[in-house]
Design a protein around this motif. Structure first.
Motif, PDB file in Angstrom:
ATOM      1  N   VAL A  50      65.511 -14.142 -48.206  1.00  0.00           N
ATOM      2  CA  VAL A  50      64.047 -13.795 -50.464  1.00  0.00           C
ATOM      3  C   VAL A  50      63.302 -14.782 -49.783  1.00  0.00           C
ATOM      4  O   VAL A  50      63.879 -16.573 -50.460  1.00  0.00           O
ATOM      5  N   ARG A  56      68.800  -1.274 -46.815  1.00  0.00           N
ATOM      6  CA  ARG A  56      70.312  -2.777 -46.737  1.00  0.00           C
ATOM      7  C   ARG A  56      68.745  -3.580 -47.710  1.00  0.00           C
ATOM      8  O   ARG A  56      68.897  -4.487 -48.334  1.00  0.00           O
ATOM      9  N   VAL A  67      60.628 -10.450 -49.359  1.00  0.00           N
ATOM     10  CA  VAL A  67      62.012 -10.185 -48.346  1.00  0.00           C
ATOM     11  C   VAL A  67      61.336 -10.221 -47.110  1.00  0.00           C
ATOM     12  O   VAL A  67      60.146  -9.226 -46.310  1.00  0.00           O
ATOM     13  N   CYS A  77      67.299 -11.965 -41.940  1.00  0.00           N
ATOM     14  CA  CYS A  77      66.372 -11.315 -43.623  1.00  0.00           C
ATOM     15  C   CYS A  77      66.697 -12.640 -44.555  1.00  0.00           C
ATOM     16  O   CYS A  77      67.859 -13.181 -44.490  1.00  0.00           O
ATOM     17  N   VAL A 130      70.637 -13.280 -44.744  1.00  0.00           N
ATOM     18  CA  VAL A 130      70.889 -11.828 -45.074  1.00  0.00           C
ATOM     19  C   VAL A 130      70.872 -11.801 -43.387  1.00  0.00           C
ATOM     20  O   VAL A 130      69.748 -11.430 -42.519  1.00  0.00           O
ATOM     21  N   ASP A 145      67.155  -2.773 -50.944  1.00  0.00           N
ATOM     22  CA  ASP A 145      68.003  -2.851 -51.430  1.00  0.00           C
ATOM     23  C   ASP A 145      68.495  -3.847 -51.874  1.00  0.00           C
ATOM     24  O   ASP A 145      67.974  -4.591 -53.174  1.00  0.00           O
ATOM     25  N   LEU A 146      68.024  -5.104 -50.806  1.00  0.00           N
ATOM     26  CA  LEU A 146      68.009  -6.767 -50.828  1.00  0.00           C
ATOM     27  C   LEU A 146      66.860  -7.693 -52.017  1.00  0.00           C
ATOM     28  O   LEU A 146      66.405  -7.534 -52.769  1.00  0.00           O
TER      29      LEU A 146
END
Length: 557
Positions: free
Chosen positions: A332, A368, A319, A330, A344, A371-372
């Motif tokens: 991925v 967050r 990430v 962000c 994100v 979590d991602l």
């Protein structure tokens, strides 16, 4: 100036201050070597009276010991003699904690002096380079000051910095370190009580609370990890060993005092209980004068984990995070270097908020991000190795001038680079995730050049900025890949595009990915031409039924 443009401007500025520098390889950020948790102590009036007496008495001993340590300077710290003198007035364990804390504070002050000298030298060096350039002109890559008045003001500033540097160097030669117990900021607030909204009595209460000392180092060979401040993990009681002059306040045998309240750690309580039953635990008791609450802090050394390589950490993708003023961007990035999933944006508004609120919002943003990573199945977080120390030291000389420059420097100073990095490393280690730091140079520039337009075409309903594209470059660097986009990546399916081009009247040239080769750029010396058909003769159109033999078997004349 929009705050979101800070990181890309700063990366470009830091890279163009000199010649083009090389990009260093990504590396794993070391996880924290210890853990620290906190819980509230709901004490009654008798408990508070005892804690205040212990904190005030040990605080006076701590002030005496740090003054002795500062007078010794760079010579032998004489800890054994200092500890022996304090043992008579308290106990051996309290004396050990007091002398260890004094040595740590002196070492921190000594390092601060050397850091200040480096910062002042750097600022003077930058001013000297610009003073050597002509007013309104340039000398090589160095631009002179815009006017004679500004040139004269910078000469004055250089004299002020040189005086400060001489003072710091003299203190280093003498080994003279200044330590303010209670904090230099709180000490200076005494001169501005009206601006701080405090009365003299309120300031005195906060100042005394900051100078209290109730800290006990852990002992692995003692029950529940500590002999001076002992907390039972199951029963939930807390006892502390009183200093010898305060032994008359004890309510337990052997000069010990047990608090009337129950003590439990809700956050990571299982880890603390396991550590207390098998190892050393350090305890600190503090008082928050703003909320009039008492807190107990427990800290211990984390067990060493097996070292991991960058390749193993990023094997499942990363990430990628681009830190900006007011938000995190962000993406991925899978193990092949391709962006996976939509972009994100995580808000991170911290300007003008209290310290506790800023810390809470920063923790929420880091949560967050973690979590991602968990939802995407990634084992690492890729971030830029940002360190604005040099930029802040010489920011008045290199980060613009006038009102716009001041606003830009305030924005740079407001980016929580160090705190974000520390929080991310701590919270990622708790979840078993690795943090990979990469070079921050040219991430925004190359991201906007090679990735912003294709990503915007893939996600047309989302607003993509160059910061999202920069996060992709950050992720690819963590994977050991280049920043440039491979031709065809993120383009539509080529079979679909070819089929649509074959329809009558629907011909469009296929899109090219990545960047143009040097020969096709404007001003290129070589022109592209269609590949020839070899040395075969170009014959007229033939009908397949009229051919007497295969074309490859026909003799050429």
């Amino acid at each position: 100036m929009a705050p979101g443009t800070v990181c890309c401007w700063l990366s470009l500025l830091l890279d163009t201050m000199g010649n083009m520098r090389s990009i260093f390889s990504p590396f794993l950020v070391a996880p924290p070597s210890g853990a620290r948790i906190r819980t509230r102590l709901r004490v009654d009036a008798a408990d508070e009276r005892v804690l205040r007496a212990v904190g005030g008495y040990l605080g006076r001993l701590a002030g005496t010991d740090i003054a002795t340590r500062c007078r010794l300077g760079r010579s032998d710290d004489q800890r054994a003699d200092r500890k022996r003198a304090l043992t008579v007035r308290s106990s051996s364990r309290w004396a050990g904690a007091l002398t260890r804390t004094s040595n740590d504070q002196w070492q921190r002050g000594w390092r601060n002096l050397h850091d200040a000298r480096v910062s002042l030298r750097h600022a003077i060096r930058v001013i000297d380079r610009r003073l050597a350039a002509p007013v309104g002109g340039r000398r090589g890559r160095v631009r002179g000051y815009a006017s004679g008045a500004e040139h004269w003001q910078k000469q004055r500033r250089r004299q002020v910095l040189a005086t400060s540097l001489a003072r710091v160097e003299a203190r280093i030669r003498q080994g003279r370190v200044s330590v303010v117990r209670g904090g230099r900021r709180m000490f200076r607030t005494r001169q501005h009580l009206e601006d701080a909204g405090l009365t003299d009595q309120q300031w005195r209460q906060r100042w005394d609370a900051e100078r209290w000392f109730i800290c006990a180092d852990g002992e692995a060979d003692k029950a529940w990890g500590n002999e001076t401040i002992r907390v039972h993990p199951d029963a939930g009681w807390l006892e502390l060993k009183l200093p010898a002059p305060l032994a008359h306040l004890a309510n337990r045998p052997h000069g010990r005092y047990r608090l009337s309240c129950q003590v439990y750690f809700t956050h990571r309580g299982d880890d603390w209980a396991a550590q207390a039953s098998s190892g050393a635990v350090r305890y600190d008791i503090s008082f928050d004068s703003n909320t009039t609450r008492w807190y107990l802090h427990a800290s211990w050394t984390r067990s060493l984990v097996q070292p991991m390589t960058v390749q193993a950490a990023v094997a499942g993708g990363v990430v990628a995070v681009d830190l900006n003023a007011g938000h995190l961007d962000c993406f991925v990035v899978d193990r092949h270097g391709n962006p996976a999933g939509p972009p994100v944006t995580i808000p991170l508004e911290l300007d003008g908020l209290p310290a506790t609120t800023r810390d809470g919002r920063l923790r929420l943003a880091v949560t967050r991000v973690l979590d991602l990573a968990g939802a995407a199945g990634c084992g690492a977080i890729a971030v830029e190795a940002l360190d604005f120390a040099d930029a802040r030291a010489v920011g008045r000389e290199t980060l613009g001038r006038g009102r716009r420059g001041r606003r830009f420097r305030r924005t740079v100073a407001g980016i929580p680079t160090r705190r974000f990095r520390d929080r991310l490393v701590q919270m990622a280690a708790n979840r078993g995730l690795a943090v990979v730091a990469v070079d921050a140079g040219w991430t925004s520039v190359w991201g906007g050049r090679y990735w912003q337009a294709p990503l915007q075409a893939r996600y047309p309903k989302r607003k993509l900025t160059r910061h999202h594209a920069a996060s992709v470059v950050v992720g690819r660097r963590a994977l050991g890949l280049g920043a440039r986009r491979r031709p065809g990546m993120l383009d539509a399916d080529r079979r679909i595009s070819v089929a649509s081009n074959c329809r009558p009247g629907r011909f469009t040239a296929p899109a090219r990915g990545g960047h143009d080769p040097p020969t096709t750029r404007p001003g290129g010396s070589i022109k592209l031409r269609k590949t020839g058909s070899g040395d075969r003769d170009r014959r007229g159109a033939q009908v397949a039924q009229d051919r007497s033999a295969s074309p490859v078997s026909v003799d050429r004349h």
